[in-house]
Design a protein around this motif. Structure first.
Motif: not given
Length: 259
Positions: A118-130, A134-145
């Motif tokens: 299971p995900e814990r606080l360190p991983q959840a915080t890092l994902r949230s900070l980044l 991922d949202d800028i210019l849909f960078i995360g969207f293209f990475c997922i695809l």
């Protein structure tokens, strides 16, 4: 050709677990719902900010502080609170709800670590900070695809995966009365706090998935976990004769009662 990509993870107990990756569609739905919830929180914060600012500016002569300074400080505090609300919403929900936010729960997806834990606080915080990156210019969207494991930048750096919720892992864990009684005995014999939240999550994951395991894999994992937690709790002998499954059920019950 399968509709969704899958990934197989070998656990520390040498058991292979297969997960179905969430996919960009489910993640988009979850993110939209989460942003609606987050937006409601930010609107509430804005209303409080506006109310306080008007009240403070009304008494600035009493405070002997220039109105520009009052407005600057209140705005700065509101901006800091908005930042922590944005980061904390994802980080705290994903930690408390075992990798899920309200949006992810509705979309039936969750975040896990690359090792299947299971995900814990360190991983959840890092994902949230980044997330803003991922949202800028849909960078995360293209990475997922473009990624075979469907990871955004936050997932790569935090070492996490987003998978569909297994119906098996959503089932309630029924602890038999005998296991509950043994769990109460364990609370009197040992310091159950020697087990970490990750240990509890491991027991919980096994108890939820055991019905879907083959008999051989179930026995192997159950024996290894029982041996590991027995040593961790400092138990030379068990309080009574029991199966390893019963012992793990007792640990699960005792941890919930003791925390």
């Amino acid at each position: 050709m399968p509709l969704f990509n899958t990934i197989t993870i070998r656990t520390p107990e040498s058991v292979e677990l297969e997960f179905v990756l969430a996919g960009v569609g489910s993640r988009a739905v979850a993110l939209t719902l989460d942003y609606l919830c987050l937006g409601a929180g930010l609107v509430g914060l804005t209303l409080v900010y506006s109310f306080l600012l008007v009240r403070l500016l009304a008494v600035d002569t009493v405070l002997s502080i220039p109105s520009e300074t009052v407005q600057l400080w209140v705005t700065a505090i509101a901006a800091v609170l908005a930042f922590f609300l944005y980061i904390g919403y994802f980080a705290l929900f994903e930690t408390w709800w075992y990798g899920q936010t309200p949006g992810k729960r509705c979309a039936k997806i969750r975040v896990i670590r690359d090792d299947g834990q299971p995900e814990r606080l360190p991983q959840a915080t890092l994902r949230s900070l980044l997330r803003p990156i991922d949202d800028i210019l849909f960078i995360g969207f293209f990475c997922i695809l473009l990624s075979k494991t469907e990871k955004r930048v936050g997932d790569w750096l935090a070492g996490t995966l987003v998978v569909q919720t297994d119906p098996v892992t959503n089932s309630q864990i029924r602890v038999p009365e005998r296991s509950q009684a043994i769990g109460k005995d364990l609370l009197a014999l040992v310091e159950i706090t020697r087990l970490s939240p990750d240990d509890f999550a491991t027991v919980r994951e096994f108890l939820q998935r055991r019905q879907a395991m083959s008999p051989k894999a179930k026995t192997l994992v159950s024996d290894q976990l029982a041996r590991r937690f027995r040593g961790q709790l400092g138990l030379e002998t068990l309080p009574t004769e029991m199966t390893t499954d019963t012992f793990l059920e007792a640990i699960y019950f005792a941890y919930q009662e003791g925390n």
